[in-house]
Design an enzyme around this catalytic site. Structure first.
Site, PDB file in Angstrom:
ATOM      1  N   ARG A   1     -18.165  -0.883   4.611  1.00  0.00           N
ATOM      2  CA  ARG A   1     -19.200  -1.483   3.760  1.00  0.00           C
ATOM      3  C   ARG A   1     -19.886  -2.641   4.482  1.00  0.00           C
ATOM      4  NH1 ARG A   1     -19.015  -5.739   0.727  1.00  0.00           N
ATOM      5  NH2 ARG A   1     -16.762  -5.988   0.818  1.00  0.00           N
TER       6      ARG A   1
ATOM      7  N   HIS B   1      -1.467  -5.872   1.687  1.00  0.00           N
ATOM      8  CA  HIS B   1      -2.641  -6.726   1.601  1.00  0.00           C
ATOM      9  C   HIS B   1      -2.249  -8.050   0.949  1.00  0.00           C
ATOM     10  CE1 HIS B   1      -5.791  -3.512   2.377  1.00  0.00           C
ATOM     11  NE2 HIS B   1      -6.292  -4.569   2.980  1.00  0.00           N
TER      12      HIS B   1
ATOM     13  N   GLU C   1       0.819  -1.208   0.000  1.00  0.00           N
ATOM     14  CA  GLU C   1       0.000   0.000   0.000  1.00  0.00           C
ATOM     15  C   GLU C   1       0.859   1.267   0.000  1.00  0.00           C
ATOM     16  OE1 GLU C   1      -3.069  -0.041  -0.513  1.00  0.00           O
ATOM     17  OE2 GLU C   1      -3.575  -2.142  -0.107  1.00  0.00           O
TER      18      GLU C   1
ATOM     19  N   CYS D   1      -8.324  -2.313   7.809  1.00  0.00           N
ATOM     20  CA  CYS D   1      -6.919  -2.315   7.369  1.00  0.00           C
ATOM     21  C   CYS D   1      -6.390  -0.893   7.202  1.00  0.00           C
ATOM     22  CB  CYS D   1      -6.761  -3.091   6.070  1.00  0.00           C
ATOM     23  SG  CYS D   1      -6.861  -4.873   6.324  1.00  0.00           S
TER      24      CYS D   1
HETATM   25  N1  PCA Z   1      -8.785  -7.144   5.853  1.00  0.00           N
HETATM   26  C1  PCA Z   1      -9.735  -6.080   6.103  1.00  0.00           C
HETATM   27  C2  PCA Z   1      -9.716  -5.888   7.581  1.00  0.00           C
HETATM   28  C3  PCA Z   1      -9.023  -7.054   8.156  1.00  0.00           C
HETATM   29  C4  PCA Z   1      -8.402  -7.731   7.018  1.00  0.00           C
HETATM   30  O1  PCA Z   1      -7.642  -8.693   7.091  1.00  0.00           O
HETATM   31  C5  PCA Z   1      -9.432  -4.830   5.295  1.00  0.00           C
HETATM   32  O2  PCA Z   1      -8.884  -4.933   4.191  1.00  0.00           O
HETATM   33  O3  PCA Z   1      -9.758  -3.729   5.739  1.00  0.00           O
END
Ligand code: PCA
Length: 215
Positions: A90, A167, A80, A143
């Site tokens: 959401r 991610h 990111e 996240c």
């Molecule tokens: N993914 C979610 C929150 C926790 C996770 O593992 C996100 O992308 O916000």
């Protein structure tokens, strides 16, 4: 010794596991050169995730914070670029909260850049043979909330800390029975995050390869 805090999330949205925690757990206690990795699970809950993160950062003298989360709709690992100061959920979090257009930190700046070398990390994951790319948004769920909270800690409490967020895709088992979704084996995700961390720990500026998106 360089101290790395690696965070992952508990499962959410009805899942029974979350690759971000499985990967963090697999790397807990690992030494990478002169760096030592310590892993911490975070609740998938607005507010509590931020508080657990801040308590963990306060309890140790970490040099690097890399947080991991699941992005089940992405086929590759994504590093990111930026955290934004908004919670806009959401779906409900694990405590049933669904904030809409609430700041992560009231009065905080609109956004923080990642302070880890995102393009070097992407290049290192690719060099390890695993698909990866730069992401221009960490979303507006828990996240992004944690990424922003980590960057805010750096900005206000610990300027020497370097902060980033990755991610991860679904695990293979999570993609079974979901046509159109791509999963990636846990071992592959672990080696990819290890490669990204090793790149993040290298000295020097980020590289200037293309990592943008047209839309
Ligand atoms: N993914 C979610 C929150 C926790 C996770 O593992 C996100 O992308 O916000």
């Amino acid at each position: 010794m360089t101290r790395v805090l690696l965070t992952g999330f508990e499962p959410f949205d009805g899942d029974d596991l979350n690759p971000s925690w499985e990967v963090a757990l697999a790397l807990d206690g690992e030494r990478l050169g002169n760096a030592l990795v310590q892993s911490q699970q975070l609740p998938c809950v607005f507010g509590s995730a931020r508080e657990v993160l801040w308590q963990t950062l306060a309890s140790g003298s970490f040099d690097v914070l890399l947080s991991l989360g699941l992005a089940g709709n992405r086929p590759d690992l994504t590093v990111e670029r930026i955290a934004i100061n908004v919670d806009d959920a959401r779906i409900p979090d694990n405590a049933g909260q669904q904030p809409v257009d609430v700041p992560v930190v009231a009065g905080g700046p609109a956004a923080y850049w990642a302070s880890l070398p995102i393009k070097r990390m992407v290049a290192a994951v690719r060099a390890a043979g695993v698909p990866a790319s730069v992401s221009q948004t960490a979303g507006t769920f828990v996240c992004n909330h944690v990424f922003y909270a980590g960057a805010h800690w750096q900005a206000t409490r610990q300027p020497g800390l370097r902060v980033g967020f990755m991610h991860l895709p679904l695990l293979l088992s999570q993609a079974v029975g979901k046509p159109g979704f791509t999963g990636m084996a846990l071992d592959t995700q672990v080696l990819a995050v290890r490669a990204a961390l090793a790149a993040a720990l290298e000295e020097g500026e980020d590289i200037h390869s293309t990592g943008g998106a047209v839309s």
